[in-house]
Design an enzyme around this catalytic site. Structure first.
Site, PDB file in Angstrom:
ATOM      1  N   LYS A 128       0.869  -1.172   0.000  1.00 30.85           N
ATOM      2  CA  LYS A 128       0.000   0.000   0.000  1.00 30.85           C
ATOM      3  C   LYS A 128       0.902   1.218   0.000  1.00 30.85           C
ATOM      4  CE  LYS A 128      -4.090  -1.658   2.380  1.00 30.85           C
ATOM      5  NZ  LYS A 128      -5.120  -1.354   3.350  1.00 30.85           N
ATOM      6  N   ASP A 136      13.276  10.187  -6.172  1.00 34.23           N
ATOM      7  CA  ASP A 136      12.723   9.550  -4.982  1.00 34.23           C
ATOM      8  C   ASP A 136      13.441   8.237  -4.700  1.00 34.23           C
ATOM      9  OD1 ASP A 136      11.153   9.578  -2.758  1.00 34.23           O
ATOM     10  OD2 ASP A 136       9.324   8.906  -3.758  1.00 34.23           O
TER      11      ASP A 136
END
Ligand SMILES: *[C@@H]1O[C@H](CO)[C@@H](O)[C@H](O)[C@H]1NC(C)=O
Ligand SMILES: *[C@@H]1O[C@H](CO)[C@@H](O)[C@H](O)[C@H]1NC(C)=O
Ligand SMILES: *[C@@H]1O[C@H](CO)[C@@H](O)[C@H](O)[C@H]1NC(C)=O
Ligand SMILES: *[C@@H]1O[C@H](CO)[C@@H](O)[C@H](O)[C@H]1NC(C)=O
Ligand SMILES: *[C@@H]1O[C@H](CO)[C@@H](O)[C@H](O)[C@H]1NC(C)=O
Ligand SMILES: *[C@@H]1O[C@H](CO)[C@@H](O)[C@H](O)[C@H]1NC(C)=O
Ligand SMILES: *[C@@H]1O[C@H](CO)[C@@H](O)[C@H](O)[C@H]1NC(C)=O
Ligand SMILES: *[C@@H]1O[C@H](CO)[C@@H](O)[C@H](O)[C@H]1NC(C)=O
Ligand SMILES: *[C@@H]1O[C@H](CO)[C@@H](O)[C@H](O)[C@H]1NC(C)=O
Length: 794
Positions: free
Chosen positions: A487, A603
């Site tokens: 998730k 990132d």
């Protein structure tokens, strides 16, 4: 402004002269579903497409039915207009055409009207046209009398909620309604980033800026593109430029977005008007409905191949709206910017471009589409013009407030230390110029193979990566929680097996968020360019039903992070960890250097390094990556701060200039995570230990590295390998980007560390040539006591 008058409240008009300057017809292509109706006729005529006569419409099996309700037909045999305009269907009572569509979603709807002057009754006709699919009033009190140029085409982009679609013609009292031809075809859901209420659009203007009229025959989707000169406010402020090179279409900007003619010409700002060296804004003025929401799509393509390419401003009605950053795309690479804004009471929309003060480069524009946003259920779009701001991403990734404060204070310290005073730019929000295709060419109705067998994104750049939603629901057992493997902010990740047996990971964007759409398209954009052993590859994607779904090769062993801490997985050996670092470094090196454009990942972190079943590392998650033209070395991109706290490059935060060295910094943090098996930020620890990079460097300078090494590694690491490894991490973590090594140097050094480790394995004590070192190791007891005295230069 007199040149605007003949266009009063206008839409597109078709000019029948076919411009022959254009070199060739756009390639044939079959639209997934299509209705071309030649109204009032029993014969088929060709006008770009074959328009089928509607007299036998219900019988000819193309699932359009037509309610004859007090209608008649009229044929103007003397007409010199194209055949579709020779016949007309006339309604004296409310009547409708009904279409049985193959799919829901965005559709083009075009209505053709032509009145012959011999029939005054037709010219005087005044009527409303409405559509089902939850909205009414396509046209209100429409009359050809108000229009000087006929035939007239009204084009709509409608989001169909149902496969039953009906167009109703309602004549005004004691008048009649008419229509000469109707087109309905799927446009796919390319405008889905619009808020729900903004998805039904009426095309008002479509301009091929700097170029000729593009007639419908030359556009794959039958669109008409007008020259822009009549809309230009000061003719002298801009000049035409053009290129013979074809634009570099990719997965996101295709010929369906706009034909190459549009991207090959542009208007460029002129330098000397009115005073030498002074530039004025270039302004186009459009007559529009007052206080009405409009959707504008600006098309750009840097055809100048000018090394000075730099950012410029876009204004709407004199207010700054967007920064245009062509350098992010490179020469001949088309992109576009979408804006929704309401017109004011003046009835004019002014669109301007202007340079930024310090820049010398000229602003340019290749194409512009202006569309009215149709309100739902008859409500005027002006009524719900509450500030819908879409397409804009806030500057920072959300994080725990404490972490934020901490990082900011650390940055402040860095700032003080460096005393490098830089004028900070005002906090401007950036728009990710992630273009959407105006046409994806498919959807579930497309019968061609939807994903490739080899899963290579490069082999299927255009449309082959689209996967039907039905296949995805089947593959995930309708997003069964049992298949959930992760998730994230973007949404859930499911493990799945595609019908062809491929094991994949399916990332499903949160539909309600709306923001992920930028990341989604950036990710497709990046992934479609790359192919590398150490980068996760894209198997496909799905944009149907407002879904944002990315399908990747499955990385069986999950994230690097879960192998380091926070799980019960068996610990990785030091050598395994080094191999993983080397793999990830290779992936980043390829991003930075392996392509024509440089890609900064932005990132890099242990959760974005994934491991396959053999623990081969692959870098993933390109949602906030930046693609930059390789103009200078190193590349720099001026942008807002995005990334993850704990990994953010202090230089980038201070200067807002993103470079590939920002990835190097983040990679340095990953190296420490690998060594120490703890997160980059841990708020539960004492203040000085919260930030891993700061804490590890402090330990290194105090010579107490052993305090932070993952206890599971104790006894495994060759001291010399540890020292060299810490040296690399320290260099990666330098405050200044230019002092950090590039990824090639990082790879080389990590390989050296691995060699040192394997060569020296087993020897208990090593005196390093890299610094004075005293290390006592009792390998029989698997404990390690180190006292590392570091080289004085650090
Ligand atoms: C419609 O029917 C008429 C007579 O039945 C026939 O002549 C004509 O070709 C048909 N037109 C189309 C488009 O099928
Ligand atoms: C007209 O076109 C339709 C659809 O392509 C076809 O079914 C029909 O037979 C055609 N009619 C004539 C008269 O050519
Ligand atoms: C046909 O005309 C009648 C009378 O004007 C009207 O009430 C009815 O709604 C019309 N039917 C359709 C399907 O438009
Ligand atoms: C046409 O639409 C206008 C605006 O909604 C409305 O006022 C008018 O009554 C409609 N005309 C007919 C004949 O329905
Ligand atoms: C730009 O090109 C168009 C099409 O060739 C032409 O009509 C127009 O006059 C040109 N405009 C300028 C400012 O040169
Ligand atoms: C840009 O210009 C350079 C040299 O000035 C040339 O090598 C390159 O091919 C050009 N690229 C494009 C896309 O025009
Ligand atoms: C648009 O620009 C023209 C010319 O600069 C100006 O006269 C007009 O007031 C502007 N309209 C708006 C709404 O800004
Ligand atoms: C361009 O337009 C903007 C917004 O109206 C204005 O602030 C700026 O001064 C203009 N620039 C020039 C050179 O006229
Ligand atoms: C239109 O743009 C202006 C200026 O940027 C902005 O203030 C306004 O909120 C925008 N309106 C909408 C509906 O987006």
């Amino acid at each position: 402004m007199e040149n605007l008058c003949f266009l009063n409240s206008v839409s597109l008009f078709v000019i029948m002269v076919v411009i022959v300057l254009l070199p060739h017809l756009s390639s044939a292509y079959s639209r997934p579903e299509k209705f071309y109706i030649n109204c009032g006729s029993d014969s088929n005529v060709s006008y770009g497409q074959t328009f089928v006569g509607d007299k036998n419409a219900s019988g000819n099996g193309n699932s359009v039915s037509f309610t004859e309700n007090g209608t008649e037909v009229f044929e103007n045999k003397a007409s010199t207009a194209p055949d579709i305009y020779r016949t007309v269907r006339i309604f004296r009572q409310p009547s409708s055409y009904k279409f049985q569509l193959d799919s829901v979603g965005l559709h083009f709807v075009r209505l053709h009207f032509s009145a012959v002057s011999s029939m005054k009754e037709l010219l005087a006709a005044s009527f409303n046209v409405s559509a089902t699919s939850g909205l009414n009033h396509l046209l209100k009190s429409f009359s050809l009398q108000k229009i000087t140029v006929t035939p007239r085409v009204e084009e709509f982009l409608l989001m169909m909620d149902s496969t039953k679609f009906e167009i109703q013609f309602v004549p005004d009292r004691s008048s009649l309604a008419l229509v000469n031809a109707i087109e309905v075809f799927s446009a796919d859901n390319d405008l889905k980033k619009l808020p729900e209420s903004d998805r039904n659009l009426h095309t008002i203007y479509r301009l091929n800026v700097g170029g000729e009229l593009i007639a419908p025959d030359y556009d794959t989707l039958g669109r008409t593109w007008l020259p822009d000169d009549d809309f230009l406010f000061r003719k002298e402020s801009a000049k035409n430029i053009s290129s013979s090179q074809k634009p570099n279409y990719d997965l996101v900007v295709t010929k369906y977005t706009a034909p190459h003619f549009v991207y090959q010409t542009a208007k460029k700002m002129v330098e000397f008007y009115p005073i030498a060296k002074t530039k004025v804004n270039v302004t186009w003025t459009f007559k529009v409905k007052s206080n009405y929401r409009h959707f504008l799509r600006f098309h750009f393509c840097d055809i100048l191949n000018n090394s000075e390419t730099s950012d410029f401003n876009l204004y709407i009605n004199g207010n700054w709206r967007e920064d245009v950053k062509p350098s992010g795309y490179g020469p001949m690479t088309p992109f576009f910017i979408d804006v929704v804004n309401a017109s004011d009471g003046s009835g004019f929309f002014n669109v301007s471009m202007g340079t930024k003060e310090t820049n010398t480069f000229d602003a340019f524009l290749n194409g512009l589409e202006v569309m009215e946003v149709l309100g739902k259920s008859g409500s005027d779009s002006s009524e719900n013009s509450s500030s819908h701001r879409f397409h804009i991403i806030a500057g920072c990734v959300t994080a725990a407030a404490s972490a934020l404060t901490l990082v900011l204070s650390l940055l402040f310290m860095v700032f003080l230390r460096r005393r490098r005073s830089k004028k900070t730019n005002p906090e401007v929000e950036v728009t990710v110029l992630s273009p959407l295709p105006l046409y994806n060419g498919g959807g579930s109705t497309n019968k061609r193979p939807l994903y490739s067998e080899n899963n290579s994104p490069l082999g299927n750049l255009q449309l082959g990566l689209m996967i039907p939603f039905t296949d995805i629901t089947r593959a995930t057992n309708n997003f069964d929680d049992q298949w959930l493997i992760g998730k994230g902010g973007f949404g859930n990740v499911y493990k799945a097996i595609l019908p062809d047996g491929t094991k994949v990971a399916i990332k499903r964007g949160k539909v309600e968020s709306g923001q992920g759409i930028f990341e989604f398209h950036t990710e497709i954009q990046v992934l479609s360019r790359i192919s590398h052993r150490h980068l996760v590859s894209l198997t496909g994607y799905c944009e149907e039903n407002s879904e944002m779904i990315l399908v990747y090769e499955l990385m069986e062993n999950g994230t690097l992070r879960e192998h380091l801490f926070g799980s019960n997985l068996p610990s990785l050996s030091w050598e395994q960890r080094l191999e993983i670092c080397i793999g990830a470094a290779r992936g980043l090196h390829y991003l930075h250097n392996g392509l024509d454009e440089a890609i900064v990942h932005r990132d890099v972190k242990s959760t974005n390094i994934l491991l396959d079943e053999n623990n081969v590392a692959k870098v993933a998650d390109f949602g906030i990556s930046k693609i930059a033209v390789r103009t200078q070395d190193p590349i720099t991109i001026s942008t807002n701060i995005k990334g993850t706290f704990g990994y953010l490059d202090p230089d980038y935060v201070l200067t807002r200039m993103l470079t590939e060295k920002s990835d190097v910094y983040a990679f340095g943090v990953v190296l420490l995570e690998v060594l120490c098996a703890r997160p980059a930020l841990n708020n539960r620890l004492p203040d000085e230990e919260v930030n891993l990079a700061v804490w590890a460097m402090s330990c290194k300078s105090q010579g107490i590295i052993d305090k932070i090494v993952d206890p599971k590694l104790i006894g495994q690491i060759e001291p010399i390998s540890l020292i060299k490894f810490m040296e690399i991490a320290e260099k990666c973590l330098k405050d200044r980007g230019d002092e950090r090594p590039n990824m090639a140097a990082v790879i080389w050094n990590l390989e050296y560390v691995l060699r040192l480790q394997t060569i020296h394995e087993g020897s208990a004590l090593t005196i390093s040539s890299y610094g004075s070192l005293v290390m006592v190791s009792d390998s029989s007891e698997r404990t390690l006591e180190t006292r590392v005295l570091l080289p004085s230069h650090s």
